[in-house]
Design a protein around this motif. Structure first.
Motif, short mmCIF file in Angstrom:
data_model
loop_
_atom_site.label_atom_id
_atom_site.label_comp_id
_atom_site.label_asym_id
_atom_site.label_seq_id
_atom_site.Cartn_x
_atom_site.Cartn_y
_atom_site.Cartn_z
N GLU A 45 0.80 -1.22 0.00
CA GLU A 45 0.00 0.00 0.00
C GLU A 45 0.84 1.28 0.00
O GLU A 45 0.28 2.37 -0.03
N ALA A 46 2.17 1.15 0.04
CA ALA A 46 3.01 2.34 0.13
C ALA A 46 4.26 2.16 -0.73
O ALA A 46 4.73 1.03 -0.92
N PRO A 47 4.82 3.25 -1.27
CA PRO A 47 6.06 3.14 -2.03
C PRO A 47 7.17 2.55 -1.17
O PRO A 47 7.15 2.66 0.06
N GLY A 48 8.14 1.91 -1.82
CA GLY A 48 9.26 1.39 -1.06
C GLY A 48 9.96 0.26 -1.78
O GLY A 48 9.57 -0.17 -2.86
N HIS A 49 11.03 -0.19 -1.14
CA HIS A 49 11.85 -1.29 -1.64
C HIS A 49 11.54 -2.51 -0.78
O HIS A 49 11.93 -2.58 0.39
N TYR A 50 10.83 -3.47 -1.36
CA TYR A 50 10.38 -4.65 -0.64
C TYR A 50 11.20 -5.86 -1.07
O TYR A 50 11.57 -5.98 -2.24
N GLN A 51 11.45 -6.76 -0.13
CA GLN A 51 12.31 -7.90 -0.43
C GLN A 51 11.75 -9.17 0.23
O GLN A 51 11.45 -9.18 1.42
N LEU A 52 11.62 -10.22 -0.59
CA LEU A 52 11.17 -11.50 -0.04
C LEU A 52 12.19 -12.04 0.97
O LEU A 52 13.40 -11.98 0.73
N ALA A 53 11.68 -12.58 2.06
CA ALA A 53 12.54 -13.18 3.07
C ALA A 53 12.53 -14.70 2.99
O ALA A 53 13.15 -15.37 3.82
N GLY A 54 11.84 -15.25 2.00
CA GLY A 54 11.77 -16.69 1.82
C GLY A 54 10.79 -17.00 0.70
O GLY A 54 10.15 -16.10 0.15
N ASN A 55 10.67 -18.27 0.34
CA ASN A 55 9.72 -18.65 -0.71
C ASN A 55 8.30 -18.35 -0.27
O ASN A 55 7.91 -18.64 0.87
N LEU A 56 7.53 -17.78 -1.18
CA LEU A 56 6.14 -17.42 -0.91
C LEU A 56 5.26 -18.48 -1.59
O LEU A 56 5.21 -18.55 -2.81
N LYS A 57 4.60 -19.31 -0.80
CA LYS A 57 3.86 -20.44 -1.33
C LYS A 57 2.36 -20.15 -1.37
O LYS A 57 1.76 -19.81 -0.35
N VAL A 58 1.79 -20.29 -2.57
CA VAL A 58 0.37 -20.02 -2.80
C VAL A 58 -0.32 -21.35 -3.09
O VAL A 58 0.00 -22.02 -4.07
N THR A 59 -1.26 -21.73 -2.26
CA THR A 59 -1.88 -23.06 -2.40
C THR A 59 -3.16 -23.04 -3.20
O THR A 59 -3.71 -24.10 -3.51
N ASP A 60 -3.66 -21.86 -3.57
CA ASP A 60 -4.94 -21.72 -4.25
C ASP A 60 -4.73 -21.01 -5.59
O ASP A 60 -4.13 -19.93 -5.63
N ALA A 61 -5.23 -21.57 -6.68
CA ALA A 61 -5.04 -20.98 -8.01
C ALA A 61 -5.75 -19.64 -8.17
O ALA A 61 -5.48 -18.90 -9.12
N ASN A 62 -6.64 -19.30 -7.25
CA ASN A 62 -7.37 -18.03 -7.32
C ASN A 62 -6.81 -16.97 -6.38
O ASN A 62 -7.42 -15.91 -6.21
N THR A 63 -5.69 -17.24 -5.77
CA THR A 63 -5.07 -16.29 -4.84
C THR A 63 -3.88 -15.61 -5.50
O THR A 63 -3.04 -16.27 -6.13
N THR A 64 -3.80 -14.28 -5.37
CA THR A 64 -2.66 -13.51 -5.86
C THR A 64 -1.62 -13.39 -4.75
O THR A 64 -1.96 -13.10 -3.60
N ALA A 65 -0.37 -13.61 -5.10
CA ALA A 65 0.69 -13.58 -4.09
C ALA A 65 0.96 -12.15 -3.62
O ALA A 65 0.97 -11.87 -2.42
N ILE A 66 1.22 -11.23 -4.56
CA ILE A 66 1.55 -9.84 -4.19
C ILE A 66 0.73 -8.89 -5.04
O ILE A 66 0.83 -8.89 -6.28
N GLU A 67 -0.08 -8.08 -4.40
CA GLU A 67 -0.88 -7.04 -5.06
C GLU A 67 -0.25 -5.69 -4.75
O GLU A 67 -0.02 -5.36 -3.58
N ILE A 68 0.04 -4.89 -5.78
CA ILE A 68 0.69 -3.59 -5.59
C ILE A 68 -0.34 -2.48 -5.80
O ILE A 68 -0.87 -2.31 -6.89
N ASN A 69 -0.59 -1.72 -4.74
CA ASN A 69 -1.54 -0.61 -4.79
C ASN A 69 -0.83 0.72 -4.54
O ASN A 69 -1.39 1.62 -3.90
N ALA A 70 0.39 0.85 -5.03
CA ALA A 70 1.16 2.08 -4.84
C ALA A 70 2.11 2.26 -6.02
O ALA A 70 2.44 1.30 -6.73
N ASP A 71 2.56 3.49 -6.23
CA ASP A 71 3.58 3.78 -7.23
C ASP A 71 4.96 3.68 -6.58
O ASP A 71 5.09 3.63 -5.35
N ASN A 72 6.00 3.66 -7.43
CA ASN A 72 7.38 3.68 -6.95
C ASN A 72 7.67 2.52 -5.99
O ASN A 72 8.07 2.70 -4.84
#
Length: 230
Positions: A45-72
């Motif tokens: 929800e906010a600008p910034g430099h984001y970094q994964l800290a491990g594997n992000l596991k999605v168990t549902d085909a209808n789920t989005t892992a990362i949604e970006i609602n901000a610029d920059n």
């Protein structure tokens, strides 16, 4: 009243600039166990430099892992993977299960960068960025249900799109440089508008028929099934 000297003013300005620089460079870790709301594991929800800290596991085909609602926003996968449940093991048979979930998704955003990792097995697209200035670098997009990457404006470089259930890369007004696109169910690269591509290797896409809809300039260095793209 005593006024600060020029040297003191310069010191204050320097310290303020350093503080701003440190704030701008601060890396915000993404916890792989995070679940922000139904249908979206991580919502930015906010600008910034984001970094994964491990594997992000999605168990549902209808789920989005990362949604970006901000610029920059910078998403640094940091060598880790976004892993969904979809499998595309016997192309050209359809991938299964299909769904609406994307690995990384943004609409009507500007200055979004994704780099350094893997996005695989998503029900919809690996990465879907509707941005006037998106950047994808050193990312592997593999076995995503409807395609590897969809971009509306931006640069894709040094990446791999393979064995996806649609086009490896699809978009409008793209610069596509030094990528590998192979084994995708449809085109390796389907690009429209003011798009260009150079230094790419396309192979075994689209049932070994046309590898891309673009025409390659002789000097661009693109290869289609190991020969110069037409």
């Amino acid at each position: 009243m005593r006024h600060p000297s020029l040297q003191q003013c310069a010191t204050i300005i320097l310290l303020a600039w350093q503080s701003l620089s440190l704030a701008a460079e601060r890396v915000i870790p993404i916890d792989p166990a995070r679940t922000d709301k139904p249908g979206f594991m991580v919502v930015i929800e906010a600008p910034g430099h984001y970094q994964l800290a491990g594997n992000l596991k999605v168990t549902d085909a209808n789920t989005t892992a990362i949604e970006i609602n901000a610029d920059n926003v910078i998403i640094d996968l940091h060598g880790f993977a976004i892993q969904g449940a979809t499998r595309c093991q016997q192309l050209p048979a359809p991938c299964w299960p299909l769904g609406t979930g994307n690995g990384i998704h943004a609409v009507n955003r500007s200055h979004v960068t994704v780099r350094n990792g893997i996005v695989q097995g998503m029900g919809n697209y690996g990465i879907y960025l509707e941005s006037n200035s998106a950047n994808l670098d050193h990312v592997v997009l593999s076995r995503n249900g409807h395609g590897g990457a969809v971009f509306f404006g931006g640069v894709i470089s040094n990446s791999v799109a393979e064995t996806n259930g649609g086009d490896g890369i699809f978009g409008v007004d793209l610069k596509v440089n030094r990528n590998i696109m192979r084994g995708n169910q449809l085109l390796g690269l389907a690009a429209h508008g003011q798009s260009s591509f150079s230094g790419n290797k396309l192979s075994a896409n689209n049932g070994n028929a046309a590898q891309t809809n673009l025409k390659s300039a002789a000097a661009a260095g693109n290869t289609c099934n190991a020969t110069a793209c037409p």
